[in-house]
Design an enzyme around this catalytic site. Structure first.
Site, PDB file in Angstrom:
ATOM      1  CG  ASP A 110      -2.272   0.737   0.850  1.00  0.00           C
ATOM      2  OD1 ASP A 110      -2.519   0.986  -0.353  1.00  0.00           O
ATOM      3  OD2 ASP A 110      -3.020   1.101   1.768  1.00  0.00           O
ATOM      4  CG  HIS A 379       0.563   2.909   4.167  1.00  0.00           C
ATOM      5  ND1 HIS A 379       0.712   1.770   4.918  1.00  0.00           N
ATOM      6  CD2 HIS A 379      -0.702   2.879   3.690  1.00  0.00           C
ATOM      7  CE1 HIS A 379      -0.427   1.084   4.890  1.00  0.00           C
ATOM      8  NE2 HIS A 379      -1.296   1.731   4.153  1.00  0.00           N
TER       9      HIS A 379
END
Length: 973
Positions: A110, A379
């Protein structure tokens, strides 16, 4: 994508309870778990004893597999290598202590683009294969077509094949199951629907639940699934297909998921002749084992990374390099304070075994900051791609952890300068950041680096006339001047000289006739209208120190040029603020948001008038420039504070003299503006930019022209360093937080400082991701100008000096006569410095507190017997990491391997008894770590790669770019 902690706690807890219970119901079922922060919350707060037993069993059977195993899946673009390693170590320590297992595969599906530092870190941590997904859409299409989605990645040019790793890039379907099914208008394969939290529906019917598998549709389901598998098989070289099942926020009801999928897999396998495939539940490890056993020869990829990342022609993910600049800054400050606190505590424990401070409490204080710094590397954390509510959670956790560590450092200083021994020297230590109370007091300064430093620390004082003395009563050079920030206080800058990992105390008092601090005198210049500046009759104002002469154009009050005095080379250099205007209406075209940067046109200069003030004294000159929208504006929108230092004889001023320190003030911005600082020079750079990768290595960034969105697609992350150069001269920028950076013209480099956006994209509105950030940001950048050879020597030590500035604390005095007794020298932390050569960095010196045995067989045995958690934290094991800062061939001297005697390096802490060399996160003995060796054309034999040669009698040779990790045990511990 969206990291919603409050609700996620409830949701994540549900997932693990549900999945563990369902895995127990079918021997064929499997599951992979990634982020330890969520798993640990479940394990500590929700899991029953039965659940815990079941997890142990499932791990042993290989049906539950932890991949990556860090606290989070970290961002790859804007994080620092130290923090990536921290969060990985934090998660791995928990897994090894609790289960005796060590993750061996990654699942980096991701993060928004892939860095070349990550494969190196994962190789050093003992992983056998790495998996990524988000790379440029056009590049992925090309790799897919040519069956090049799998390769052996040599992320580090210097470590090359020694730390290479097999890498799998997911195909265009990425990590979520394709949900289109031709026989229903509902999605397929998502039988539990979409998570609704924190309030689940009473009837158990969730939104968008897929059509259940029945006798009437099972053949259609199977056909759809097999067709997708066969489409994907064509993109890979082996006949094994990784088919990810799940997506974000899935498996909260694992029962309905597995019961439907069981039927489907059985059906396909019963009809495998007809379908031409067999299917099974698998973990990532199962997949990589299958590919590895095919024994193919793989192509090598060098140190090129996959940044930036675009998903469509106008969707370029380069906005997040700057989004929420304040959070990025605090995250790095917290990381730097943690680094200082760890070595401070480690020294204290070694030197003061009979201490009065409760070590367990101290460890908890450090752990609160370890956890907070680890968590924000997510993230959707430091990237600035979370909602304001979640951003506040990160900020609160960081501030709480920082407060704890400052409190710990203060109590250690009080304890090592025990009032009884020293006749009441201290009454208290102040740990606030603001400044010092208005009495006689001490400034306590700790140098967290393992080198001697000479630098300035600045504190606020209420008088102009002050004196500063060291521990022995000698006068210390200092300068006082009016503060740029406040009209009621002054800035006192003290020249400190401190050896490695040591602290010193400075006595600051109102002037008493002797040795006053120098006073900085201010001259204010008239505000200039830069649109009408006279280009002909330039009046240049010089500001000079021993290294540079900087000229300012008095017609515009802007910087004009810098002369580097050693070579007499002058570089024309101007700085201006510009703003990119962006669109906020999706009906009108591409938008910018937390993730994306989509400028309407070229950046527009923002100020028509500039004010100038120069404050000069014997040690420092500060140039204050204020940028106004026009000549009559009341308030400035931007400011630059530039500092240059003159170091007196007898001090090592090399680093101080060679940096031009700049602090910027930007904001509040207008809506849908992205603010950049553009530096334009006359260097012929051919528009080639260099940026660092996570503070670890340098990447070359040639300018590329695209059909669409060329400006945004030429933005790159600068975590610590960026530079431009011509044949002879280099201009370096060093940063204390991440920024987007680009070279949009020859001789130019621009840094994005701030963003404020609003758009009407429904998805962004639903999650409050519109980045309406009305803050003022105050980033710092140091400029270094010089020859390539010279800047090469300076920039790594300078970058670390900026990253790890000294920690400053304040102590108030009690008693009338603050005379410091002589014995204070001997019994304080600074009696025996720790010093490494200038091409090495002491990356970690800490007491992790793990209770695991470093003998693997013993650790596994104690877990089988249920003894792994007995006893309190282990304070005898010290974690040490040493990193070589240079690449092979980068510098004739500094790129050489270095021999280090760990006994003599650490003799100040005590007598070293045992040293064990470990894998990066500490969970493997390097002598037993055998990673899979994938066949390549260059290295045709397959087998296991053994990483390093271990140390004999505590002497280690550290080669370029190596990061070596050790457990150290001292006598008497």
């Amino acid at each position: 994508w969206v990291f919603l902690q409050e609700s996620m706690h409830a949701y994540a807890a549900n997932v693990y309870t549900s999945v563990v219970e369902e895995l127990m119901k079918g021997k064929q079922r499997k599951f992979i778990a990634v982020e330890q922060e969520f798993f640990r919350l479940w394990w500590d707060a929700v899991a029953t004893d039965t659940h815990k037993q079941q997890v142990h069993q499932l791990l042993q059977e290989g049906r539950l597999e932890f991949v990556i195993g860090g606290q989070v899946m970290h961002d790859e673009a804007v994080t620092l290598i130290d923090d990536q390693i921290l969060q990985l170590t934090e998660g791995h320590g928990f897994l090894y202590e609790t289960f005796g297992i060590r993750p061996q595969f990654s699942w980096h599906v991701d993060p928004f683009g892939a860095s070349a530092t990550t494969p190196t870190i994962f190789a050093l941590a003992g992983f056998n294969a790495h998996l990524i997904s988000r790379i440029d859409y056009d590049l992925k299409a090309d790799m897919q077509k040519n069956k090049k989605l799998q390769f052996v990645w040599q992320g580090s040019p210097s470590l090359s094949e020694r730390q290479e790793i097999f890498t799998h890039v997911m195909d265009q379907y990425s990590y979520c199951t394709p949900s289109q099914i031709p026989f229903s208008n509902r999605s397929g394969f998502y039988w539990n629907g979409i998570a609704a939290f924190p309030d689940p529906p009473k009837d158990g019917v969730y939104p968008n639940m897929s059509l259940p598998v029945t006798d009437t549709n099972i053949h259609l389901y199977a056909q759809t699934m097999v067709a997708n598998m066969k489409e994907r098989a064509a993109w890979f070289r082996t006949s094994d297909v990784l088919w990810p099942w799940g997506c974000d926020k899935q498996f909260f009801n694992a029962s309905v998921q597995y019961s439907n999928m069981d039927l489907l897999l059985d059906y396909i396998n019963k009809h495998s002749d007809e379908f031409g495939v067999t299917v099974q539940y698998a973990t990532v490890g199962d997949y990589f084992q299958a590919v590895y056993s095919r024994n193919l020869t793989w192509e090598i990829r060098d140190s090129q990374d996959f940044l930036p990342y675009s998903t469509e022609p106008f969707q370029t993910w380069t906005g997040f390099y700057t989004s929420r600049s304040t959070l990025k800054g605090i995250a790095r400050r917290a990381s730097s304070l943690l680094y200082a606190g760890e070595s401070f505590f480690t020294q204290y424990v070694q030197k003061h075994p009979a201490s009065s401070i409760c070590k367990c409490k101290a460890l908890r204080q450090l752990q609160s900051l370890r956890w907070a710094v680890s968590e924000v590397q997510h993230h959707d954390g430091i990237t600035g791609t979370e909602s304001p509510k979640v951003k506040d959670m990160y900020m609160n956790n960081l501030m709480y952890g920082m407060f704890n560590v400052k409190k710990l450092m203060a109590s250690i200083i009080l304890d090592t300068n025990d009032a009884k021994k020293n006749r009441g020297v201290y009454s208290s230590i102040y740990i606030n950041d603001s400044g010092i109370p208005d009495v006689d007091q001490y400034v306590v300064v700790y140098n967290p680096l393992a080198w001697n430093i000479t630098t300035f620390v600045t504190v606020s004082v209420s008088h102009l006339e002050m004196s500063v003395y060291d521990e022995l009563g000698h006068s210390v050079p200092a300068q006082v001047q009016s503060s740029a920030e406040s009209h009621s206080t002054y800035d006192l800058s003290i020249l400190v000289e401190i050896s490695g990992l040591s602290y010193r105390k400075y006595h600051v008092k109102p002037l008493n006739g002797k040795q006053p601090a120098f006073i900085g005198r201010s001259v204010k210049y008239k505000r200039r209208d830069i649109t009408r500046a006279d280009q002909q009759n330039r009046q240049l104002l010089p500001v000079v120190n021993n290294c540079y002469q900087v000229l300012f154009d008095q017609n515009t009050n802007l910087m004009h040029s810098i002369m580097e005095r050693e070579t007499n080379r002058t570089v024309q250099l101007t700085q201006e603020f510009l703003e990119y205007h962006v669109n906020g209406d999706i009906m009108k075209g591409p938008i910018s948001d937390n993730y994306l940067f989509a400028p309407n046109a070229s950046a527009v200069p923002v100020s028509k008038a500039v004010g100038l003030e120069v404050v000069s004294g014997n040690l420092m000159t500060e140039i204050r420039q204020y940028f106004y929208s026009n000549i009559t504006s009341q308030d400035y929108i931007y400011a630059v504070y530039t500092r240059m230092y003159t170091v007196p004889e007898g001090y090592d001023g090399k680093l101080l003299c060679h940096r031009i320190e700049q602090e910027y003030s930007a904001g509040p911005l207008e809506l849908n503006r992205e603010a950049v600082l553009r530096i334009s020079t006359n260097l012929n750079t051919k528009q080639l930019l260099y940026t660092d990768s996570n503070g670890y290595q340098i990447q070359k960034r040639p300018f590329k022209a695209y059909v669409n969105n060329t400006v945004a697609r030429n933005y790159y992350p600068m975590v610590q360093t960026a530079y431009i150069e011509d044949d002879t001269t280099r201009l370096m920028l060093l940063a204390e937080r991440a920024h987007g950076v680009s070279s949009q013209g020859n001789g130019q480099v621009e840094v994005m400082l701030h963003r404020r956006l609003w758009n009407n994209l429904q998805w962004d509105l639903n999650y409050n991701l519109t980045l309406n950030d009305s803050s003022v940001v105050r980033p710092v950048i140091w400029l270094i100008l010089g020859t390539k050879a010279f800047t090469n020597i300076l920039y790594r030590t300078s970058g670390l000096a900026l990253e790890h500035r000294p920690v400053v604390m304040f102590g108030a005095l009690s008693g009338d006569k603050p005379k410091l007794p002589g014995q204070l020298q001997q019994n304080s932390v600074h009696s025996s410095p720790v010093t490494v050569p200038p091409n090495l960095h002491l990356q970690t010196l800490s007491i992790p507190g793990w209770r695991y045995s470093s003998n693997h067989a013993e650790q596994v045995r104690s877990i089988r017997m249920g003894k792994q958690k007995e006893g309190s934290a282990d304070f005898s094991r010290v974690l040490l990491r040493i990193r070589h800062l240079y690449e092979v061939g980068e510098d004739p001297v500094l790129s050489q391997p270095v021999m280090v005697n760990l006994k003599s390096l650490l003799k100040g802490l005590g007598s070293v008894m045992v040293v064990e060399e470990r894998s990066l996160t500490g969970t493997w003995d390097v002598n037993t770590l055998k990673r899979w060796k994938w066949k390549t054309a260059r290295y045709p034999s397959k087998g296991f790669s053994n990483s390093t040669q271990t140390s004999e009698n505590c002497i280690v040779t550290v080669h370029p770019k190596e990061i070596r990790t050790f457990f150290v045990y001292f006598e008497g511990q």
